[in-house]
Design an enzyme around this catalytic site. Structure first.
Site, PDB file in Angstrom:
ATOM      1  N   ASN A  38       4.013   6.511  -0.521  1.00 56.67           N
ATOM      2  CA  ASN A  38       2.670   6.768  -1.038  1.00 56.67           C
ATOM      3  C   ASN A  38       2.640   6.524  -2.546  1.00 56.67           C
ATOM      4  OD1 ASN A  38       1.724   7.578   1.459  1.00 56.67           O
ATOM      5  ND2 ASN A  38       2.341   9.712   1.126  1.00 56.67           N
ATOM      6  N   SER A  40       2.879   3.656  -4.018  1.00 60.55           N
ATOM      7  CA  SER A  40       3.720   2.539  -4.473  1.00 60.55           C
ATOM      8  C   SER A  40       2.896   1.318  -4.872  1.00 60.55           C
ATOM      9  CB  SER A  40       4.730   2.162  -3.381  1.00 60.55           C
ATOM     10  OG  SER A  40       4.037   1.815  -2.197  1.00 60.55           O
ATOM     11  N   GLY A  41       1.626   1.298  -4.487  1.00 65.97           N
ATOM     12  CA  GLY A  41       0.750   0.191  -4.897  1.00 65.97           C
ATOM     13  C   GLY A  41       0.412  -0.791  -3.781  1.00 65.97           C
ATOM     14  N   LYS A  42       0.719  -0.415  -2.522  1.00 67.16           N
ATOM     15  CA  LYS A  42       0.492  -1.335  -1.390  1.00 67.16           C
ATOM     16  C   LYS A  42      -0.992  -1.693  -1.247  1.00 67.16           C
ATOM     17  CE  LYS A  42       2.079   1.498   1.755  1.00 67.16           C
ATOM     18  NZ  LYS A  42       2.378   2.735   1.055  1.00 67.16           N
ATOM     19  N   SER A  43      -1.830  -0.663  -1.170  1.00 65.21           N
ATOM     20  CA  SER A  43      -3.265  -0.914  -0.971  1.00 65.21           C
ATOM     21  C   SER A  43      -3.881  -1.600  -2.181  1.00 65.21           C
ATOM     22  CB  SER A  43      -3.997   0.405  -0.686  1.00 65.21           C
ATOM     23  OG  SER A  43      -3.579   0.912   0.557  1.00 65.21           O
ATOM     24  N   GLU A 162      -2.664  -0.654   6.649  1.00 71.92           N
ATOM     25  CA  GLU A 162      -2.308   0.491   7.496  1.00 71.92           C
ATOM     26  C   GLU A 162      -3.195   0.588   8.739  1.00 71.92           C
ATOM     27  OE1 GLU A 162      -1.012   4.105   5.915  1.00 71.92           O
ATOM     28  OE2 GLU A 162      -0.730   3.326   3.879  1.00 71.92           O
TER      29      GLU A 162
END
Lengths: 246, 285
Positions: A38, A40-43, A162
């Site tokens: 959570n 980490s910058g994925k979205s 996700e």
């Protein structure tokens, strides 16, 4: 042929560095998982790729065209993490039909569009629920509706943020199987890869806004990541190490 | 029935019908964007236009339309730049409009009472000129709101997704508030600027309870708006009551009745849905 090429990407939101020097390529017909804890910058990376948020440095090329000049939106499918609450009084068919409007600022859906919607609903197994209100579906079924909306144009490149949030494992595997049957290029943000393990070509891991692994399919556990780690949004402040770069 | 033969009654009926159709049409998108009180705020802004017209001795409708359009564009710009979240800017705009309108009406020597017919509506005084303007604007609102309904629905339902389709989401958002501003000013002679928001929002809420899906809800809201407007006006001329208030109370009656209907329909829908689940095997969830 490269579907996506991200080079030295930097994204700052409200003065906070979210992504720093991120580089990533996704080739045609590949299925790539984007993993990370959570925060980490994925979205953020997904939104930057889709031009939903601005980037302060670096380049993004989609289907060989710089994102600033990109117009082939019907070739891109997007499945967000969750639906907007404004879909509450809307039928499943209406939600999916909204996906056919790529690059069409005027005009109503055609008969051909309706056939595409039928195909998308059938692909995700929701043909029988087409006339139901979106709100009345379970969380997993709602997620399938969003996937149907994202694939309705039969896109060349599908980006999912996700898609398995709130979906049980059995249905995750069903959805993964539907996605594999599309035979398209996929970049998917995941928390864990179990449901899609058989279909993955590569895994990219983000940590504190940087790519820390890019290689053969793996899991966060295998890489020694810990969910208990606090979200580190600014790598310049956290002094992040990069132990897993392959 | 002889009352219906009077020209002023016929003009009022046509104006009521047009506003009854157009207000819920644009209201459907306002509700979907969760901006239900936007019409109320724009009504306050339009009062400044009416005050300006009284002060300059000109026709109120064009001034109200102009001022309301400026206010609507300002509101949307604030929202898109993320600066409307604190509501302070909106509050200043809305109450500034109301205060400026009352002040200018006072300067014109009419006081707040001069604004009364615009605040609460005055269908019986709709002139032929008013009717042409209201008619033309209402047709434009309805044609755009229905003609672009797939795109406007997509932008209101999920703005980010609409952007990934290459739709000009920002332009459509401006279009919606511009249409809302025009609707507010068209409705000021029927239900009045203080009650216009009710005609934009309550038929939509009632229709969403009764009708299944977005498109059916849009048509249903227009039908409820039309029935309430015509019913409210006809009742008002025979009972000698305020038409604007009656129109709004009829829409509220529709909303109250829609609750039990909604509960029945949803129970039926869920029952059918569960049969579908059984027929198609286990589902996720």
């Amino acid at each position: 042929m490269t579907c996506l090429s991200v080079s030295n990407l930097k994204v700052e939101l409200s003065g906070v560095l979210i992504l720093d020097d991120v580089s990533l390529e996704v080739d045609d017909q590949q299925t790539v998982a984007l993993l990370g804890d959570n925060g980490s910058g994925k979205s953020t990376l997904i939104k930057a790729i889709l031009s939903l948020i601005p980037h302060s440095a670096g380049t993004i090329d989609l289907l060989g065209t710089a994102i600033e000049r990109f117009h082939q939106w019907s070739q891109i499918g997007y499945v967000p993490q969750r639906a907007s609450v404004s879909l509450h009084s809307t039928t499943v068919r209406e939600v999916v039909t909204s996906g056919v409007l790529a690059n069409r600022p005027i005009g109503w859906p055609s008969r051909r569009d309706r056939r595409r919607v039928d195909w998308a609903l059938e692909t995700v197994g929701l043909t029988d629920q087409a006339k139901q209100l979106y709100l009345h579906l379970s969380g997993g079924q709602q997620q399938r509706v969003l996937i149907a909306r994202g694939i309705v144009n039969q896109p060349r490149f599908l980006i999912l943020d996700e898609p398995f949030a709130g979906v049980d494992l059995i249905n995750q595997k069903d959805i993964a199987s539907s996605l594999a049957s599309l035979k398209t290029t996929i970049l998917v943000v995941l928390h864990e890869t179990e449901s899609m393990a058989a279909n993955l070509d590569r895994t990219v891991v983000l940590r504190a806004g940087r790519v820390v692994y890019d290689g053969a399919p793996t899991t966060l556990e295998d890489l020694g990541s810990h969910e208990s780690q606090p979200p580190a949004r600014n790598p310049l402040l956290t002094g992040m190490d990069r132990p897993w770069i392959s | 029935m002889d009352l219906l033969s009077f020209a002023f009654v016929q003009r009022a009926l046509i104006a009521a019908a047009l506003v009854g159709l157009s207000s819920p049409t644009i209201g459907t998108y306002i509700v979907q964007r969760r901006l239900s009180l936007l019409g109320d705020g724009l009504g306050h802004v339009a009062i400044a236009g009416v005050g300006l017209a009284l002060m300059t001795g000109s026709a109120p409708l064009p001034w109200a339309v102009g001022i309301c359009l400026v206010g609507a564009l300002l509101i949307e710009t604030l929202r898109q730049r993320g600066r409307a979240t604190g509501d302070i800017g909106l509050a200043v705009l809305f109450y500034g409009g109301l205060a400026a309108g009352v002040l200018m009406a006072s300067v014109a020597g009419q006081g707040a009472g001069g604004l009364s017919s615009y605040l609460f509506g005055s269908l019986n005084t709709v002139s032929s000129g008013d009717l042409w303007i209201v008619g033309g604007l209402s047709v434009i609102i309805i044609v755009i709101a229905i003609g672009l309904s797939p795109q406007l629905f997509t932008v209101c339902a999920d703005e980010d997704f609409a952007k990934t389709l290459g739709l000009p989401a920002r332009l459509y958002n401006y279009l919606i508030v511009v249409l809302a501003a025009i609707t507010v000013t068209c409705a000021m002679r029927t239900v009045g600027l203080l009650l216009v928001s009710a005609l934009m929002v309550i038929p939509v809420a009632a229709a969403q309870n009764i009708f299944h899906g977005f498109k059916a809800g849009l048509w249903g809201a227009m039908l409820i708006g039309l029935i309430a407007s015509l019913g409210g006006y006809v009742t008002s001329i025979y009972a000698n009551l305020s038409p604007g208030a009656l129109i709004v109370l009829i829409t509220i009656a529709f909303f109250v009745v829609s609750w039990p209907i909604s509960a029945l329909l949803h129970r039926h829908s869920r029952h059918i849905g569960s049969l579908g689940h059984i027929a198609s095997g286990p589902t996720n969830g």
